[in-house]
Write an enzyme that holds these catalytic residues in place. Sequence first.
Site, PDB file in Angstrom:
ATOM      1  CB  THR A  58      -8.897 -33.537 -30.111  1.00 62.42           C
ATOM      2  OG1 THR A  58      -7.860 -34.405 -30.561  1.00 62.42           O
ATOM      3  CG2 THR A  58      -8.908 -32.274 -30.971  1.00 62.42           C
TER       4      THR A  58
ATOM      5  NE  ARG B  45      -8.869 -30.174 -41.024  1.00 65.84           N
ATOM      6  CZ  ARG B  45      -9.099 -30.527 -42.275  1.00 65.84           C
ATOM      7  NH1 ARG B  45      -8.325 -30.058 -43.228  1.00 65.84           N
ATOM      8  NH2 ARG B  45     -10.093 -31.343 -42.585  1.00 65.84           N
TER       9      ARG B  45
ATOM     10  CB  SER C  11      -9.440 -39.811 -36.084  1.00 72.99           C
ATOM     11  OG  SER C  11     -10.612 -39.055 -35.934  1.00 72.99           O
TER      12      SER C  11
ATOM     13  CG  HIS D 178      -8.015 -29.278 -35.597  1.00 74.83           C
ATOM     14  ND1 HIS D 178      -8.465 -29.902 -34.471  1.00 74.83           N
ATOM     15  CD2 HIS D 178      -8.460 -30.053 -36.620  1.00 74.83           C
ATOM     16  CE1 HIS D 178      -9.169 -30.982 -34.781  1.00 74.83           C
ATOM     17  NE2 HIS D 178      -9.178 -31.101 -36.097  1.00 74.83           N
TER      18      HIS D 178
ATOM     19  CE1 TYR E  96     -11.813 -33.533 -32.523  1.00 78.64           C
ATOM     20  CE2 TYR E  96     -12.473 -35.323 -33.954  1.00 78.64           C
ATOM     21  CZ  TYR E  96     -11.785 -34.151 -33.749  1.00 78.64           C
ATOM     22  OH  TYR E  96     -11.062 -33.598 -34.776  1.00 78.64           O
TER      23      TYR E  96
ATOM     24  CE  LYS F  26      -4.112 -33.211 -33.022  1.00 72.62           C
ATOM     25  NZ  LYS F  26      -5.283 -32.654 -33.667  1.00 72.62           N
TER      26      LYS F  26
HETATM   27  C1  FMN Z   1      -8.202 -34.027 -43.104  1.00 72.92           C
HETATM   28  C2  FMN Z   1      -7.905 -33.789 -41.656  1.00 72.92           C
HETATM   29  C3  FMN Z   1      -8.643 -34.435 -40.682  1.00 72.92           C
HETATM   30  C4  FMN Z   1      -8.343 -34.254 -39.333  1.00 72.92           C
HETATM   31  N1  FMN Z   1      -9.046 -34.949 -38.394  1.00 72.92           N
HETATM   32  C5  FMN Z   1      -8.687 -34.836 -37.094  1.00 72.92           C
HETATM   33  C6  FMN Z   1      -9.331 -35.632 -36.112  1.00 72.92           C
HETATM   34  O1  FMN Z   1     -10.188 -36.451 -36.413  1.00 72.92           O
HETATM   35  N2  FMN Z   1      -8.946 -35.463 -34.819  1.00 72.92           N
HETATM   36  C7  FMN Z   1      -7.974 -34.561 -34.438  1.00 72.92           C
HETATM   37  O2  FMN Z   1      -7.667 -34.445 -33.259  1.00 72.92           O
HETATM   38  N3  FMN Z   1      -7.346 -33.809 -35.364  1.00 72.92           N
HETATM   39  C8  FMN Z   1      -7.667 -33.944 -36.664  1.00 72.92           C
HETATM   40  N4  FMN Z   1      -7.002 -33.205 -37.609  1.00 72.92           N
HETATM   41  C9  FMN Z   1      -5.900 -32.319 -37.195  1.00 72.92           C
HETATM   42  C10 FMN Z   1      -4.559 -33.055 -37.263  1.00 72.92           C
HETATM   43  O3  FMN Z   1      -4.483 -34.088 -36.313  1.00 72.92           O
HETATM   44  C11 FMN Z   1      -3.394 -32.095 -37.019  1.00 72.92           C
HETATM   45  O4  FMN Z   1      -3.601 -31.397 -35.817  1.00 72.92           O
HETATM   46  C12 FMN Z   1      -3.203 -31.096 -38.143  1.00 72.92           C
HETATM   47  O5  FMN Z   1      -3.484 -31.673 -39.395  1.00 72.92           O
HETATM   48  C13 FMN Z   1      -1.767 -30.615 -38.118  1.00 72.92           C
HETATM   49  O6  FMN Z   1      -1.542 -29.696 -39.132  1.00 72.92           O
HETATM   50  P1  FMN Z   1      -0.809 -30.075 -40.518  1.00 72.92           P
HETATM   51  O7  FMN Z   1      -1.823 -30.814 -41.326  1.00 72.92           O
HETATM   52  O8  FMN Z   1      -0.459 -28.755 -41.064  1.00 72.92           O
HETATM   53  O9  FMN Z   1       0.368 -30.952 -40.181  1.00 72.92           O
HETATM   54  C14 FMN Z   1      -7.289 -33.380 -38.956  1.00 72.92           C
HETATM   55  C15 FMN Z   1      -6.550 -32.730 -39.950  1.00 72.92           C
HETATM   56  C16 FMN Z   1      -6.829 -32.933 -41.277  1.00 72.92           C
HETATM   57  C17 FMN Z   1      -5.989 -32.246 -42.316  1.00 72.92           C
END
Ligand code: FMN
Length: 376
Positions: free
Chosen positions: A155, A278, A106, A275, A129, A251
């Site tokens: 992303t 989230r 990341s 995401h 990002y 993404k």
């Molecule tokens: C704690 C956390 C931090 C994340 N940080 C990033 C990030 O820095 N960059 C990004 O593109 N996605 C980030 N994501 C999204 C994940 O790459 C991914 O898209 C997502 O977790 C997929 O869903 P799942 O957790 O249900 O498998 C993050 C997800 C979580 C849970």
Amino acid sequence: MIVSSASDYREAARRGLPSFLFDYIDGGANAEQTLKANMADLAEVILRQRVLKNVSDLSLATEWFGQPSALPLILGPVGLAGMLARRGEVQVAKAAAKKGVPFVLSTVSVCSLEEVASQCPRPIWFQLYVLKDRGFMRNVLERAEAAGVKNLVFTVDMAVPGARYRDAHSGMSGPFAAQRRILQAITKPAWAFDVGLRGRPHDLGNVSSYFGEAIALSDYMGWIGKNFDPSICWADLEWIRDFWKGPMIIKGILDSEDARDAIRFGANGIVVSNHGGRQLDGALSTAKALPPIVDAVGSDLVVLADSGVRSGLDVVRMLALGAKGVMLGRVPAFALAANGQAGVENVLDIFANEIRIAMTLIGVPSVSQINKTVLA
Ligand SMILES: Cc1cc2nc3c(=O)[nH]c(=O)nc-3n(C[C@H](O)[C@H](O)[C@H](O)COP(=O)(O)O)c2cc1C
């Protein structure tokens, strides 16, 4: 504790982490409807059970953008993974290399590109990002190239951070956040010693080296809110496509029109993703969003998917819906928190075994042959 599934790792992480960190991983936006729908809709994907198909010789290997992978899995970007275990991103990268799958670092990792790449025997992927400071973006892309990164994950679903109620309640943000985090850390002495003390520096490794000062993790979401750029549009980013010569994977696509824009932009792949629930609560689950996107653009670029995958069976379901590979977010994060590199390796073994079982029982010998014909 006996660990036989990803949900066991979630429970182990809940026990071992200060609650602000567990909730940071586990939580989603607003009422967490999309977070729940990701899992519920995937669970409703029904596969055809087939018998007597001689599937004694299974192949789980695949490749994307010329890079082979032992499994149809990619360990996706997770910000602040270095707070879940000591120098966490290095541990996940090593686990991924050992199991022959890609790892995506990341932008907002604790460990820098240089720290991770120098300790990982396999090229890592890097996730970018959109920050207001384009100088930073250029600088970090140059550093990624110098660190041997070939595949860039860009992303685009984080123009602003989602409204994450749990973070405010847990002490990740909100009033007296620092004091509340200290109180929680005291109740988890193993974490406090291993990560809190021995895992320093706690910093955004890729970011602070550019800005020349440590970025305090005490206001992580505040920093993101200030520095991420909601004014951005595709045309503003053409310089990135010109600059980055290697494969680029966009993404955060959930809509066929955006997928077509990604092609026009020059993307080589997309990740159908919300995401992990989230960002926009109430957005479609990826299980629902994926099939029309595959129909629209699946022959023009590589369509990957994530969000809601909690088992090897779920991986087979995503492939059946049309994904060419599956990214994992929370699952390796929980395994990392529970047992470091060994936990991530183990959860990949668990997933591989579950993929093998599902492939045997649907009667398909190779992951490349899993497609909508296996849907009931
Ligand atoms: C704690 C956390 C931090 C994340 N940080 C990033 C990030 O820095 N960059 C990004 O593109 N996605 C980030 N994501 C999204 C994940 O790459 C991914 O898209 C997502 O977790 C997929 O869903 P799942 O957790 O249900 O498998 C993050 C997800 C979580 C849970």
